[in-house]
Scaffold this motif. Structure first.
Motif, PDB file in Angstrom:
ATOM      1  N   VAL A   2      37.411  34.345  46.050  1.00 47.27           N
ATOM      2  CA  VAL A   2      36.350  34.161  46.776  1.00 47.27           C
ATOM      3  C   VAL A   2      35.170  34.756  45.993  1.00 47.27           C
ATOM      4  N   VAL A   3      35.371  35.893  45.142  1.00 45.09           N
ATOM      5  CA  VAL A   3      34.663  36.495  44.446  1.00 45.09           C
ATOM      6  C   VAL A   3      34.333  35.587  43.241  1.00 45.09           C
ATOM      7  N   LEU A   4      35.134  35.097  42.518  1.00 46.75           N
ATOM      8  CA  LEU A   4      34.819  33.970  41.526  1.00 46.75           C
ATOM      9  C   LEU A   4      33.817  32.896  41.749  1.00 46.75           C
TER      10      LEU A   4
ATOM     11  N   CYS B 266      29.695  40.864  40.713  1.00 45.84           N
ATOM     12  CA  CYS B 266      30.836  40.117  41.047  1.00 45.84           C
ATOM     13  C   CYS B 266      32.131  40.319  39.843  1.00 45.84           C
ATOM     14  N   VAL B 267      31.630  40.469  38.654  1.00 46.96           N
ATOM     15  CA  VAL B 267      32.742  40.429  37.457  1.00 46.96           C
ATOM     16  C   VAL B 267      33.285  41.949  37.333  1.00 46.96           C
ATOM     17  N   ASP B 268      32.469  42.944  37.784  1.00 45.08           N
ATOM     18  CA  ASP B 268      33.193  44.179  37.933  1.00 45.08           C
ATOM     19  C   ASP B 268      34.300  44.272  39.040  1.00 45.08           C
TER      20      ASP B 268
ATOM     21  N   GLY C 148      49.215  37.416  45.811  1.00 44.83           N
ATOM     22  CA  GLY C 148      48.637  36.224  46.426  1.00 44.83           C
ATOM     23  C   GLY C 148      47.607  36.392  47.314  1.00 44.83           C
ATOM     24  N   ALA C 149      47.384  37.611  47.992  1.00 46.85           N
ATOM     25  CA  ALA C 149      46.247  37.889  48.678  1.00 46.85           C
ATOM     26  C   ALA C 149      45.055  38.412  47.691  1.00 46.85           C
ATOM     27  N   LEU C 150      45.616  38.871  46.900  1.00 45.62           N
ATOM     28  CA  LEU C 150      44.558  39.497  45.739  1.00 45.62           C
ATOM     29  C   LEU C 150      44.084  38.258  45.256  1.00 45.62           C
ATOM     30  N   SER C 151      44.774  37.336  44.838  1.00 51.81           N
ATOM     31  CA  SER C 151      44.441  36.217  44.017  1.00 51.81           C
ATOM     32  C   SER C 151      43.355  35.327  44.995  1.00 51.81           C
TER      33      SER C 151
ATOM     34  N   ALA D  59      35.641  38.898  50.758  1.00 54.28           N
ATOM     35  CA  ALA D  59      36.493  39.446  49.742  1.00 54.28           C
ATOM     36  C   ALA D  59      36.830  40.899  50.476  1.00 54.28           C
ATOM     37  N   ARG D  60      35.948  41.543  50.996  1.00 54.64           N
ATOM     38  CA  ARG D  60      36.190  43.082  51.668  1.00 54.64           C
ATOM     39  C   ARG D  60      37.159  42.795  52.678  1.00 54.64           C
ATOM     40  N   HIS D  61      37.159  41.655  53.505  1.00 57.25           N
ATOM     41  CA  HIS D  61      37.919  41.617  54.471  1.00 57.25           C
ATOM     42  C   HIS D  61      39.477  41.271  54.041  1.00 57.25           C
ATOM     43  N   ARG D  62      39.284  40.480  52.807  1.00 59.18           N
ATOM     44  CA  ARG D  62      40.664  39.975  52.468  1.00 59.18           C
ATOM     45  C   ARG D  62      41.357  41.373  51.795  1.00 59.18           C
TER      46      ARG D  62
END
Lengths: 88, 88, 88, 88
Positions: D54-56, C34-36, D46-49, D9-12
């Protein structure tokens, strides 16, 4: 909140408050220059981010890292995600 | 700085200072909860961004928009870009 | 948009796109950490901010600095303030 | 990374990549307007955030919340604080 984090956050926020006080004073002068004020506000925002990091670290260590042991992971993570949204 | 922007920015920053004061007080209590403090700091950061926008708008209208007439466009833009870097 | 700013912004955004491509690939692997991924997304956000600064500088020099001469200061500043809101 | 978070996350990020592609194309046109490009870059940020959130969340639930059980709280929190610094 862990006592150490509470103390350090309070110290940082007290300094930021004094800095903010000085900007309010700056704005009493008619010839104050916009960009100087922008820079000073940004410096206070940086100080607030620093204080926020102290609180966040204390929360992660004291409350989030122990969530699985307590069994309230979903609630604790949801609460934190909401607080982190639009974190500057 | 245009008088109107100066007045409105001062008003907003005075409110933010009072808010910051209340957070410093919150942190005197041993049972203060981290996420409550995170939320309050974020609210002050939002108020500072609002004040910063007032100052920025005043600067764009009074100083940047008139730069070509004065002939100092490059200096004025460089100064503003530096001040906007890491704008939260 | 000034030709130079257009060229440089396109170059930066093309690099950011390639970087984003590599993160999408990273996420195909089950053992990705995740952190990567957080770090890589942040690096792309930094690249986008850099490209945004190139465009902003070009706009300030070409369109905002000449607004008083054209007489459309209020419209140009309003438009820019809206675009800068929540600038990361 | 939890499989669900990885997939979302991959989809976004795939959508963000397509959006970035379209901005690079926009910049091929000589008459592209700066503020339109600024807006589009901001939308991708915004999309990256969103993807980053999601990852966080997945990381907080899978790795941070279980840190006390594993005994690596300090390392996990330090790693995350570093990754969150300058989070836009």
């Amino acid at each position: 909140m862990p006592a150490d984090a509470r103390k350090r956050a309070r110290h940082r926020l007290s300094i930021a408050r004094g800095h903010l006080e000085s900007i309010v004073k700056m704005l009493e002068k008619e010839d104050v220059y916009c960009v100087d004020v922008l820079r000073q506000i940004k410096a206070v925002q940086g100080a607030l981010s620093g204080a926020s990091d102290v609180v966040l670290r204390g929360h992660l260590e004291a409350h989030v890292a122990t969530a699985a042991e307590r069994g309230d992971t979903v609630e604790i993570v949801e609460e934190l995600m909401e607080a982190l949204r639009y974190r500057s």
